[in-house]
Write a protein that holds these residues in place. Structure first.
Motif, PDB file in Angstrom:
ATOM      1  N   VAL A  40       1.708  -9.810   2.025  1.00  0.00           N
ATOM      2  CA  VAL A  40       1.436  -9.119   0.764  1.00  0.00           C
ATOM      3  C   VAL A  40       2.485  -8.059   0.494  1.00  0.00           C
ATOM      4  O   VAL A  40       2.957  -7.888  -0.646  1.00  0.00           O
ATOM      5  N   LYS A  43       5.397  -9.709  -0.734  1.00  0.00           N
ATOM      6  CA  LYS A  43       5.061 -10.616  -1.837  1.00  0.00           C
ATOM      7  C   LYS A  43       5.412 -12.073  -1.537  1.00  0.00           C
ATOM      8  O   LYS A  43       5.906 -12.813  -2.383  1.00  0.00           O
ATOM      9  N   GLU A  85      -5.210  -7.872  -3.744  1.00  0.00           N
ATOM     10  CA  GLU A  85      -4.593  -9.134  -4.162  1.00  0.00           C
ATOM     11  C   GLU A  85      -5.520 -10.337  -3.975  1.00  0.00           C
ATOM     12  O   GLU A  85      -5.213 -11.445  -4.402  1.00  0.00           O
TER      13      GLU A  85
END
Length: 668
Positions: A40, A43, A85
């Motif tokens: 995360v 990304k 997310e």
């Protein structure tokens, strides 16, 4: 097992996820959580998706139960690692877990509950699009035979309720069918779970659950019938809340969509369920008014039998049923001075009449009374519509005359009288066709049921003479009996009618007309009755004595004396003598003071017909009181001139011939 098979998972992590020991799987989950956080941070969505695929497909749906457990804990770890997310991967996270919730292995089901709980705790409102699927799975788990699974589902249930109540985007409309589908279950744990959800949703501000009531009201009443007091009480409380909401905001409620559901459940043998349903019907009738009229037949079919309840546990049901019945009847009332609109709701008369006549045929005394009051009310308020069904109603009403209850018979006669007095053309003075048909039907009924004639005939005729014009009733009976071929029945009817005429206070006006004979109409009435009264010789004599036709009475007595005097005739004579001593014939006894030789001759004739009995001594003593000739010389004129003149116009000769003809038929 090569790394590339489960990449990006390491071989050690894969081995740990497959381990039967929970601690090792937990350690692997922590490693996955750290790995996901790293993805995360940079990304790296490709690796995230790859890991989701590995855990969701290769692990969570594996044939190996330990591998499935590893996949579940891994997916929960991923959700925690993804954090904010996680919403981008909701479906990939949730769907594999939902599959495991129905696993055959109870431990897998438990870990699926735990995994879903941890994932949902992170996902929060992101699970809303998948809520119906999640709800469907949990509704099965609350009844799971494994207690640990059941406990896990309860924790998950509480979390979901928190999320739904906090989220304004929750789609109740799409959820209701899912809820309804499961509400017909008989499992007590599932029922408790479902009612708790209704309670939660109803507590949400502006949820407008009342709008969706038609969808789940029926199964909710079935749950009210649950054997568990806890569930039944819970359901009762929630139904009370819904009803309170309806009372506060009736404009939002679709009453017609629910009334048939209530009608069905109001016929339950369960007292609580029946009372709740009738309470709802009571409020529906009160709140929606005429909107309930098209459902009159169903409502009456439910509440009328309840009017006879006499036990303490059903007292409330009886009282509420009575209120429903009274309020519903008021809705049919036509406001004074206004015309009914064609678009205004009306009862379905054919079905309503069917319900009412069914109660008259097989109901209790209380339901019969209520049914008759309904029929009377309908004939008053909407006669033009009711008379379209009069052929359906009248036979049942006639049969009801034999009911053992006087109250039922009186109300029955009220309705029959209302039907009989209805005239399509009010400008006409003649009796209506309905009246003539009714008298004819009543006569046929008496002929077919002699017991009814003997036990209730007098009561029925007297009551009718109060409700309708006595003269019309007697004339109609007389005109029909003249044509009657059954002579024995004719005589029995005449004797009954004669006794009523000579004894009942209800026929005072009719007796007065016959006594005075001071108009053509009264003379015509006398002649009309005479034609039929001839079926009973003594009744004919009594009619002549009542009307002051003493000379003719004397002639008839002589004719009777020429025939064989039977025991039956002596009984009738005895009854006539008793009547002559009654207050009704005071006028006749007073006329003895006037020196009326025709009257004296008639009484002496009766004396000669009688054996020396009590009746004989009564007349003998009465005649002994007649003043001597010297006193009678100062007597008043015998009759009023007008009466004398009108009586002279009566063809007594032809009457005697008719009397003899009828008497001859009876002797053949």
């Amino acid at each position: 097992m090569a790394d590339k098979d489960y990449a990006p998972l390491s071989t050690a992590c894969v081995r740990a996820l497959n381990d039967r020991m929970y601690e090792r799987r937990k350690a692997a989950a922590l490693e996955i959580e750290k790995m996901v956080k790293d993805f995360v941070s940079v990304k790296n969505t490709a690796q995230i998706k790859k890991l989701l695929k590995v855990l969701g497909l290769d692990f969570a749906i594996s044939q190996n139960p330990h591998m499935r457990k590893g996949g579940l804990i891994g997916l929960a770890a991923m959700a925690i690692g993804l954090g904010k997310e996680s919403g981008n991967y909701t479906e990939e996270l949730i769907q594999p877990i939902l599959t495991c919730l129905s696993d055959a292995d109870s431990r897998v089901r438990y870990y699926a509950c735990e995994s879903l709980y941890n994932a949902v705790k992170v996902l929060r409102e992101n699970i809303i699009p998948f809520f119906n699927d999640i709800f469907g799975s949990i509704s099965s788990l609350v009844a799971d035979p494994d207690q640990t699974v059941k406990n896990g589902s309860e924790l998950l249930d509480r979390l979901l309720k928190d999320i739904v109540t906090e989220n304004s985007d929750f789609d109740i409309e799409s959820f209701i069918p899912v809820l309804r589908e499961r509400m017909y279950t008989k499992d007590k744990f599932v029922r408790q779970f479902l009612v708790s959800w209704l309670t939660v949703l109803d507590s949400v501000p502006d949820s407008q659950m009342s709008k969706y009531l038609p969808e789940f009201l029926d199964p909710l009443f079935f749950i009210l019938d649950d054997a568990s007091p806890e569930i039944s009480t819970m359901c009762q409380k929630q139904l009370g809340e819904f009803l309170s909401n309806i009372i506060e905001n009736p404009g939002r409620v679709d009453f017609p969509a629910m009334i048939n559901i209530l009608i069905l459940h109001s016929q339950s043998n369960n007292v609580l369920l029946q009372m709740m349903a009738i309470t709802w019907i009571q409020e529906f009738v009160s709140l929606s008014g005429k909107e309930m009229l098209p459902y009159t037949s169903g409502i009456l079919n439910s509440v009328l039998p309840c009017l006879a309840y006499d036990t303490e546990d059903r007292k409330t049901v009886r009282e509420k049923s009575k209120e429903v019945n009274d309020n519903l009847m008021k809705l049919v009332e036509k406001p004074p001075g206004t015309e009914k609109s064609e678009n205004e709701p009306q009862p379905d008369l054919e079905e309503t009449i069917e319900v009412l006549t069914k109660q008259l045929q097989r109901g209790t005394q209380q339901s019969k009374v209520a049914a008759l009051r309904w029929l009377y009310h309908l004939f008053i308020q909407i006669p033009e519509f009711m008379f379209e069904h009069v052929q359906q109603v009248t036979p049942v009403l006639l049969k009801t005359l034999s009911d053992h209850s006087d109250e039922v018979v009186i109300l029955d006669l009220d309705v029959l009288a209302k039907i009989s007095s209805y005239h399509g053309d009010p400008s006409k003075n003649s009796t209506s066709a309905h009246f003539k048909q009714f008298i004819m039907s009543l006569l046929k009924l008496f002929s077919a049921d002699r017991n009814l004639l003997e036990t209730k005939g007098s009561f029925i005729i007297r009551q009718l003479c109060v409700l309708l014009k006595a003269e019309d009733i007697y004339k109609s009976f007389s005109e029909l009996l003249v044509l009657e071929e059954n002579l024995k029945f004719s005589r029995l009817m005449v004797e009954t009618l004669s006794t009523i005429l000579l004894t009942s206070s209800e026929l005072f006006d009719l007796r007065s007309n016959l006594k005075e004979l001071n108009s053509k109409e009264s003379c015509q009435l006398f002649c009309c009755l005479y034609q039929t009264w001839c079926h009973s010789q003594i009744a004919t004599v009594s009619l002549c004595l009542l009307s002051g036709c003493y000379a003719h009475a004397s002639d008839l007595i002589r004719i009777v004396g020429e025939q064989e005097v039977t025991v039956e005739m002596l009984t009738e004579l005895d009854r006539l003598v008793q009547l002559l001593e009654s207050p009704i014939f005071t006028f006749l006894r007073m006329e003895l003071l006037d020196g009326d030789t025709e009257l004296t001759s008639s009484l002496y004739g009766l004396l000669m017909l009688l054996p020396q009995s009590e009746a004989f001594r009564l007349i003998q003593n009465r005649l002994a009181c007649v003043p001597h000739l010297q006193m009678r010389e100062k007597a008043k004129p015998k009759k009023h001139k007008k009466k004398q003149k009108l009586m002279e116009e009566i063809d007594f000769g032809s009457l005697i011939e008719h009397f003899q003809d009828v008497s001859m038929k009876h002797h053949l």
